[in-house]
Design an enzyme around this catalytic site. Structure first.
Site, PDB file in Angstrom:
ATOM      1  N   LYS A   1       0.881  -1.170   0.000  1.00 37.11           N
ATOM      2  CA  LYS A   1       0.000   0.000   0.000  1.00 37.11           C
ATOM      3  C   LYS A   1       0.917   1.218   0.000  1.00 37.11           C
ATOM      4  O   LYS A   1       1.611   1.489   0.991  1.00 37.11           O
ATOM      5  CB  LYS A   1      -0.900  -0.049   1.249  1.00 37.11           C
ATOM      6  CG  LYS A   1      -1.475   1.274   1.703  1.00 37.11           C
ATOM      7  CD  LYS A   1      -2.488   1.867   0.731  1.00 37.11           C
ATOM      8  CE  LYS A   1      -3.058   3.177   1.265  1.00 37.11           C
ATOM      9  NZ  LYS A   1      -2.099   4.302   1.342  1.00 37.11           N
TER      10      LYS A   1
ATOM     11  N   GLU B   1       8.121  -0.348  12.241  1.00 36.25           N
ATOM     12  CA  GLU B   1       9.145   0.702  12.336  1.00 36.25           C
ATOM     13  C   GLU B   1       8.368   1.989  12.575  1.00 36.25           C
ATOM     14  O   GLU B   1       7.808   2.570  11.655  1.00 36.25           O
ATOM     15  CB  GLU B   1       9.970   0.721  11.045  1.00 36.25           C
ATOM     16  CG  GLU B   1      11.318   1.361  11.215  1.00 36.25           C
ATOM     17  CD  GLU B   1      11.292   2.821  10.851  1.00 36.25           C
ATOM     18  OE1 GLU B   1      11.015   3.648  11.757  1.00 36.25           O
ATOM     19  OE2 GLU B   1      11.538   3.138   9.682  1.00 36.25           O
TER      20      GLU B   1
ATOM     21  N   CYS C   1      12.118   9.591  10.840  1.00 40.79           N
ATOM     22  CA  CYS C   1      11.894   8.988  12.166  1.00 40.79           C
ATOM     23  C   CYS C   1      13.143   9.025  13.025  1.00 40.79           C
ATOM     24  O   CYS C   1      13.062   8.885  14.235  1.00 40.79           O
ATOM     25  CB  CYS C   1      11.485   7.528  12.023  1.00 40.79           C
ATOM     26  SG  CYS C   1      10.025   7.312  11.055  1.00 40.79           S
TER      27      CYS C   1
HETATM   28  C1  SIN Z   1      12.498   6.826   8.367  1.00 40.22           C
HETATM   29  O1  SIN Z   1      12.434   8.001   8.613  1.00 40.22           O
HETATM   30  O2  SIN Z   1      11.541   6.064   8.580  1.00 40.22           O
HETATM   31  C2  SIN Z   1      13.712   6.181   7.743  1.00 40.22           C
HETATM   32  C3  SIN Z   1      14.937   6.964   7.894  1.00 40.22           C
HETATM   33  C4  SIN Z   1      16.156   6.268   7.339  1.00 40.22           C
HETATM   34  O3  SIN Z   1      16.114   5.137   6.866  1.00 40.22           O
HETATM   35  O4  SIN Z   1      17.212   6.867   7.408  1.00 40.22           O
END
Ligand code: SIN
Length: 509
Positions: free
Chosen positions: A197, A274, A308
């Site tokens: 998705k 994640e 993230c």
């Molecule tokens: C994310 O922000 O989910 C991934 C960041 C990254 O892989 O560096």
């Protein structure tokens, strides 16, 4: 003289987009069972450029029945794909990788257009995205089981690594290509078939990657990419409750991750989550201040703070606080905000109005509670609705929203601290634990603090930890499972134990 550029220039209301291979831009269709199809209802939704607000294109609004058809295609494809050898899957992934490299410039253009990040950053994302296909093409032929000494006399035990089955992959908009390849790479290496998705904000990068998967010869039904905007909760629920789906891999917010996990519990699927972070970035008195400033700039402002793993709370020890703040602010003042396609722009728009509202509310909250705005602090309406000034705040305290909530935007708040014990306690005083960073030149402190931070990934004297070779994932409410690395494929496999009895037989005379 350089040869003339062959390609197509697309004119939107405000900008021109140049694409060498316009057939990579798949509008109005999704990729299911090796074909480009529309939603059965005929419904579509609009995708707009976050920089200009102009239309990029329309995408199918898939519903539950469309989603079930994609799952069924994957189920059929899985029955034969699981029987391919690791070497065969490796060659397919390598071919896909080669095509992604060949079309990097177009893919970067599509990312920059639908996500807003500057083209240079989008090129960086494409290198990162391609690296997962390369990495997992190399892992595919090296998936081994074990031979295990049994505790029962005469028994022999071996394990077989088998693909888990149909996987539902739900990916975010902040890395429209890299989060696709980080999940597809290991799933295909393992021999799984997938339904992805794609995010409603940035569906065209995943669809372009699907087109290249098709050209690479990945069999029909192994890769399926579907889209939805208003129907996202319905499509998500269909994916995580369908008994034919055996694995969910989700990258996104902790709240949505919790909901998906609850929904998936009815059929007990294997999960990788994640989720959100609230990364501490600690600078000790003994750090190389210039290196720490560079690390903080890279960690905090990558993707305009929309990752993230971005530093969310920058803790600086009192002895170097003023020097760090001064040098850090000077670097942030050098940024140029604007449209991602404009020359010299270092930071583009945020993804949408909700992102702007959150960033603004964090700045206003900190200001009202006594923080000082050293750089920025305001929206940039002259540039467009989704632009915000890169911002540096000093005098941050635990009472402010930024201490406990992920800002997901270009705002850096500097907190002062006195002791190592105090800062580790503050760093860990959050429900999440994805990434954490610190700068120090004391060898024992480096080891000690790395061991005490409650996170899945620690950056020591660096603000960038993302690498296909390194396990990526969190602890606490940042989720579980590891992506990339030698561990990534395991998330898409089951370990089957085969015990052979009566094997200690005497040699025949
Ligand atoms: C994310 O922000 O989910 C991934 C960041 C990254 O892989 O560096």
């Amino acid at each position: 003289m350089a040869p003339p550029k062959v390609g197509v220039t697309l004119a939107t209301r405000s900008i021109y987009i140049f694409i060498v291979d316009p057939s990579l831009l798949k509008t109005d269709v999704c990729y299911v069972n090796g074909e480009w199809i529309k939603a059965k209802s005929g419904k579509t939704f609009q995708v707009n450029d976050p920089g200009t607000g102009d239309l990029v294109g329309n995408c199918p609004e898939f519903d539950a029945a469309d989603t079930r058809a994609a799952i069924s295609a994957a189920e059929t494809a899985f029955a034969s794909f699981r029987k391919t050898t690791g070497r065969e899957r490796s060659k397919l992934l390598r071919k896909w990788y080669d095509l992604v490299i060949e079309h990097t410039e177009d893919l970067a253009t599509i990312i920059a257009w639908e996500n807003g990040k500057p083209v240079a950053d989008a090129r960086g994302e494409m290198a990162y995205a391609a690296s997962f296909l390369e990495w997992f093409s190399e892992e595919a032929p090296r998936i081994y089981g074990d031979t295990i000494p049994s505790s029962i006399p005469g028994n022999r035990v071996v394990t077989l690594k088998e693909p888990v089955g149909v996987c539902a992959l739900i990916t975010p908009w902040n890395f429209p290509a890299a989060m696709i390849t980080r999940k597809f790479g290991p799933a295909l290496a393992a021999g799984c078939a997938v339904v992805c998705k794609a995010p409603g904000e940035t569906p065209f990068s995943p669809l372009a990657l699907a087109e290249l998967a098709h050209r690479a010869g990945i069999p029909a039904g192994v890769v399926n990419v579907i889209t939805a905007l208003d129907n996202t909760p319905l499509v998500g629920e269909t994916l995580v409750t369908d008994p034919a789906v055996r694995k969910i891999s989700f990258t996104g917010s902790t709240n949505v991750g919790k909901l998906l996990m609850k929904q998936a519990s009815g059929t007990l699927k294997k999960l990788s989550m994640e989720l959100g972070g609230n990364a501490p970035f600690i600078v000790f008195d003994d750090a190389d201040v210039d290196a720490a400033v560079a690390g903080a700039v890279a960690s905090k402002f990558r993707g305009s703070g929309q990752t993230c793993v971005c530093a969310n709370r920058i803790f600086v020890q009192k002895g170097i606080y003023d020097e760090f703040a001064h040098k850090f602010a000077a670097k942030v003042r050098e940024f140029k905000v604007g449209n991602g396609f404009a020359e010299g722009v270092t930071h583009g728009p945020l993804i949408h109005g909700r992102a702007i509202a959150k960033v603004d509310s964090h700045v206003r909250d900190a200001e009202a509670k006594g923080a000082q705005i050293v750089v920025g602090g305001q929206k940039l309406p002259d540039l467009g609705e989704n632009f915000f000034q890169p911002t540096v705040l000093t005098g941050m305290t635990s009472a402010m929203a930024m201490a406990s909530e992920e800002t997901f935007g270009p705002v850096a708040g500097l907190f002062a601290f006195e002791t190592e014990e105090e800062v580790v306690r503050l760093a860990n005083s959050t429900t999440v634990g994805l990434a954490g960073y610190f700068f120090s030149r004391d060898l024992q402190r480096v080891q000690r603090v790395a061991e005490h931070l409650e996170v899945g990934m620690v950056g020591v004297n660096t603000g960038l930890i993302s690498d296909a070779a390194a396990p990526f994932g969190g602890v606490k409410e940042s989720g579980f499972g590891r992506e990339g690395s030698m561990y990534g494929v395991d998330e898409y496999m089951i370990t089957k134990t085969v015990t052979y009895g009566n094997m200690a037989l005497p040699l025949q005379k």
